[in-house]
Write a protein that holds these residues in place. Structure first.
Motif, mmCIF file in Angstrom:
data_model
loop_
_atom_site.group_PDB
_atom_site.id
_atom_site.type_symbol
_atom_site.label_atom_id
_atom_site.label_comp_id
_atom_site.label_asym_id
_atom_site.label_seq_id
_atom_site.Cartn_x
_atom_site.Cartn_y
_atom_site.Cartn_z
ATOM 1 N N ARG A 40 -16.465 -86.197 102.698
ATOM 2 C CA ARG A 40 -16.837 -87.592 102.851
ATOM 3 C C ARG A 40 -18.277 -87.923 102.465
ATOM 4 O O ARG A 40 -18.504 -88.791 101.651
ATOM 5 N N SER A 41 -19.241 -87.279 103.055
ATOM 6 C CA SER A 41 -20.633 -87.672 102.808
ATOM 7 C C SER A 41 -21.132 -87.111 101.474
ATOM 8 O O SER A 41 -20.602 -86.142 100.938
ATOM 9 N N HIS A 42 -22.169 -87.762 100.957
ATOM 10 C CA HIS A 42 -22.758 -87.303 99.695
ATOM 11 C C HIS A 42 -23.300 -85.880 99.853
ATOM 12 O O HIS A 42 -23.148 -85.052 98.954
ATOM 13 N N LYS A 43 -23.891 -85.597 100.978
ATOM 14 C CA LYS A 43 -24.419 -84.249 101.237
ATOM 15 C C LYS A 43 -23.305 -83.207 101.194
ATOM 16 O O LYS A 43 -23.459 -82.147 100.597
ATOM 17 N N GLU A 44 -22.167 -83.517 101.799
ATOM 18 C CA GLU A 44 -21.034 -82.581 101.781
ATOM 19 C C GLU A 44 -20.489 -82.402 100.369
ATOM 20 O O GLU A 44 -20.110 -81.299 99.977
ATOM 21 N N ARG A 45 -20.430 -83.496 99.596
ATOM 22 C CA ARG A 45 -19.965 -83.391 98.209
ATOM 23 C C ARG A 45 -20.925 -82.542 97.386
ATOM 24 O O ARG A 45 -20.507 -81.742 96.549
ATOM 25 N N LEU A 46 -22.241 -82.696 97.600
ATOM 26 C CA LEU A 46 -23.226 -81.864 96.884
ATOM 27 C C LEU A 46 -23.067 -80.395 97.258
ATOM 28 O O LEU A 46 -23.134 -79.517 96.389
ATOM 29 N N GLU A 47 -22.853 -80.122 98.539
ATOM 30 C CA GLU A 47 -22.670 -78.736 98.972
ATOM 31 C C GLU A 47 -21.416 -78.124 98.353
ATOM 32 O O GLU A 47 -21.419 -76.967 97.924
ATOM 33 N N ALA A 48 -20.339 -78.899 98.306
ATOM 34 C CA ALA A 48 -19.098 -78.407 97.689
ATOM 35 C C ALA A 48 -19.294 -78.194 96.190
ATOM 36 O O ALA A 48 -18.821 -77.202 95.626
ATOM 37 N N ARG A 49 -20.013 -79.114 95.525
ATOM 38 C CA ARG A 49 -20.309 -78.970 94.093
ATOM 39 C C ARG A 49 -21.127 -77.701 93.854
ATOM 40 O O ARG A 49 -20.832 -76.911 92.947
ATOM 41 N N ASP A 50 -22.141 -77.482 94.670
ATOM 42 C CA ASP A 50 -22.987 -76.295 94.519
ATOM 43 C C ASP A 50 -22.181 -75.010 94.700
ATOM 44 O O ASP A 50 -22.379 -74.036 93.962
ATOM 45 N N ALA A 51 -21.255 -75.023 95.652
ATOM 46 C CA ALA A 51 -20.390 -73.845 95.855
ATOM 47 C C ALA A 51 -19.522 -73.596 94.622
ATOM 48 O O ALA A 51 -19.339 -72.438 94.212
ATOM 49 N N LEU A 52 -19.016 -74.657 94.003
ATOM 50 C CA LEU A 52 -18.223 -74.498 92.778
ATOM 51 C C LEU A 52 -19.081 -73.973 91.635
ATOM 52 O O LEU A 52 -18.620 -73.139 90.841
ATOM 53 N N ILE A 53 -20.313 -74.431 91.538
ATOM 54 C CA ILE A 53 -21.219 -73.931 90.497
ATOM 55 C C ILE A 53 -21.452 -72.438 90.690
ATOM 56 O O ILE A 53 -21.441 -71.665 89.725
ATOM 57 N N ARG A 54 -21.628 -72.005 91.938
ATOM 58 C CA ARG A 54 -21.799 -70.576 92.208
ATOM 59 C C ARG A 54 -20.533 -69.792 91.834
ATOM 60 O O ARG A 54 -20.609 -68.687 91.309
ATOM 61 N N THR A 55 -19.383 -70.379 92.090
ATOM 62 C CA THR A 55 -18.107 -69.742 91.724
ATOM 63 C C THR A 55 -18.000 -69.587 90.212
ATOM 64 O O THR A 55 -17.599 -68.525 89.717
ATOM 65 N N VAL A 56 -18.341 -70.641 89.468
ATOM 66 C CA VAL A 56 -18.316 -70.581 87.999
ATOM 67 C C VAL A 56 -19.245 -69.475 87.519
ATOM 68 O O VAL A 56 -18.891 -68.692 86.630
ATOM 69 N N SER A 57 -20.433 -69.393 88.107
ATOM 70 C CA SER A 57 -21.397 -68.364 87.712
ATOM 71 C C SER A 57 -20.820 -66.961 87.922
ATOM 72 O O SER A 57 -20.903 -66.116 87.033
ATOM 73 N N GLY A 58 -20.239 -66.743 89.088
ATOM 74 C CA GLY A 58 -19.685 -65.428 89.400
ATOM 75 C C GLY A 58 -18.461 -65.074 88.572
ATOM 76 O O GLY A 58 -18.263 -63.921 88.181
ATOM 77 N N LYS A 59 -17.646 -66.071 88.277
ATOM 78 C CA LYS A 59 -16.386 -65.809 87.576
ATOM 79 C C LYS A 59 -16.549 -65.740 86.060
ATOM 80 O O LYS A 59 -15.927 -64.913 85.402
ATOM 81 N N PHE A 60 -17.378 -66.620 85.491
ATOM 82 C CA PHE A 60 -17.462 -66.722 84.035
ATOM 83 C C PHE A 60 -18.783 -66.203 83.450
ATOM 84 O O PHE A 60 -18.878 -66.050 82.237
ATOM 85 N N TYR A 61 -19.780 -65.955 84.287
ATOM 86 C CA TYR A 61 -21.086 -65.512 83.778
ATOM 87 C C TYR A 61 -21.557 -64.241 84.476
ATOM 88 O O TYR A 61 -22.755 -63.983 84.558
ATOM 89 N N GLU A 62 -20.625 -63.455 84.955
ATOM 90 C CA GLU A 62 -20.957 -62.196 85.612
ATOM 91 C C GLU A 62 -21.670 -61.272 84.621
ATOM 92 O O GLU A 62 -21.285 -61.172 83.459
ATOM 93 N N GLY A 63 -22.720 -60.636 85.078
ATOM 94 C CA GLY A 63 -23.469 -59.721 84.227
ATOM 95 C C GLY A 63 -24.595 -60.377 83.456
ATOM 96 O O GLY A 63 -25.387 -59.693 82.813
ATOM 97 N N GLN A 64 -24.691 -61.686 83.506
ATOM 98 C CA GLN A 64 -25.792 -62.380 82.833
ATOM 99 C C GLN A 64 -26.877 -62.715 83.854
ATOM 100 O O GLN A 64 -26.627 -62.770 85.057
ATOM 101 N N THR A 65 -28.073 -62.955 83.344
ATOM 102 C CA THR A 65 -29.156 -63.336 84.249
ATOM 103 C C THR A 65 -28.870 -64.707 84.844
ATOM 104 O O THR A 65 -28.052 -65.467 84.312
ATOM 105 N N THR A 66 -29.549 -65.020 85.926
ATOM 106 C CA THR A 66 -29.377 -66.315 86.562
ATOM 107 C C THR A 66 -29.721 -67.447 85.601
ATOM 108 O O THR A 66 -29.017 -68.462 85.525
ATOM 109 N N TRP A 67 -30.815 -67.275 84.852
ATOM 110 C CA TRP A 67 -31.219 -68.322 83.912
ATOM 111 C C TRP A 67 -30.174 -68.510 82.797
ATOM 112 O O TRP A 67 -29.843 -69.635 82.436
ATOM 113 N N ALA A 68 -29.654 -67.406 82.271
ATOM 114 C CA ALA A 68 -28.639 -67.497 81.220
ATOM 115 C C ALA A 68 -27.377 -68.184 81.752
ATOM 116 O O ALA A 68 -26.770 -69.015 81.067
#
Length: 131
Positions: A40-68
Motif C-alpha cells: 500500500r504505502s510508497h515506502k513499502e512499494r520502494l522496499e519491494a522494488r529494492d528487493a526485486l532489484i537485489r533478486t535480479v542482481s543475484g539471478k542475472f548478474y551473479e559473479g559481476q561486481t556490484t557496479w557492473a
C-alpha cells in the motif's frame, strides 16, 4: 484475515470455483492478485522494488561486481521501460514473462513506475553484495 496473503487466498478460492467462461470472476480474481502484489504505502512499494532489484542482481548478474550489476540493471530497466512497458505492458494485469529478466522489470515498474539510475541501484545493491 487481512493483508496481501488474504487477498491471494480469496483470489485462489474464486479461481477454484470458476467454470471456464465467467470473465467477470476471472477479472475480479486478477484484480485481487494485483492488490495483493502491490503493497500500500510508497515506502513499502520502494522496499519491494529494492528487493526485486537485489533478486535480479543475484539471478542475472551473479559473479559481476556490484557496479557492473547496477549498470546492467539500470540499462536494461531503462530500455525495457522505453520499449514494451510504455507501449503495451504497463496495462497488463499479469506478468508476461515471469521467469525472464523482463518479467522482473515488469514487476519492478508495476511497484514504482519511475526511472532509476545506476548510482541509486548501486546503493540498493552495495549492502547485500560482497566484492
Amino acid at each position: 484475515m487481512s493483508g496481501p496473503a488474504a487477498l491471494q487466498r480469496v483470489a485462489a478460492m474464486l479461481r477454484a470455483q470458476i467454470r471456464p467462461s465467467p470473465d467477470d470472476a476471472i477479472a475480479a480474481a486478477d484484480a485481487l492478485d494485483e492488490l495483493a502484489r502491490a503493497p500500500r504505502s510508497h515506502k513499502e512499494r520502494l522496499e519491494a522494488r529494492d528487493a526485486l532489484i537485489r533478486t535480479v542482481s543475484g539471478k542475472f548478474y551473479e559473479g559481476q561486481t556490484t557496479w557492473a550489476a547496477a549498470c546492467g540493471i539500470a540499462k536494461g530497466l531503462s530500455s525495457y521501460r522505453s520499449r514494451a512497458w510504455l507501449r503495451v505492458e504497463s496495462d497488463l494485469h499479469q506478468n508476461p514473462d515471469p521467469l525472464k529478466i523482463a518479467g522482473f522489470f515488469w514487476e519492478i515498474l508495476k511497484l514504482v513506475d519511475e526511472p532509476i539510475g545506476e548510482r541509486q541501484i548501486y546503493r540498493i545493491l552495495k549492502n547485500n553484495r560482497s566484492d
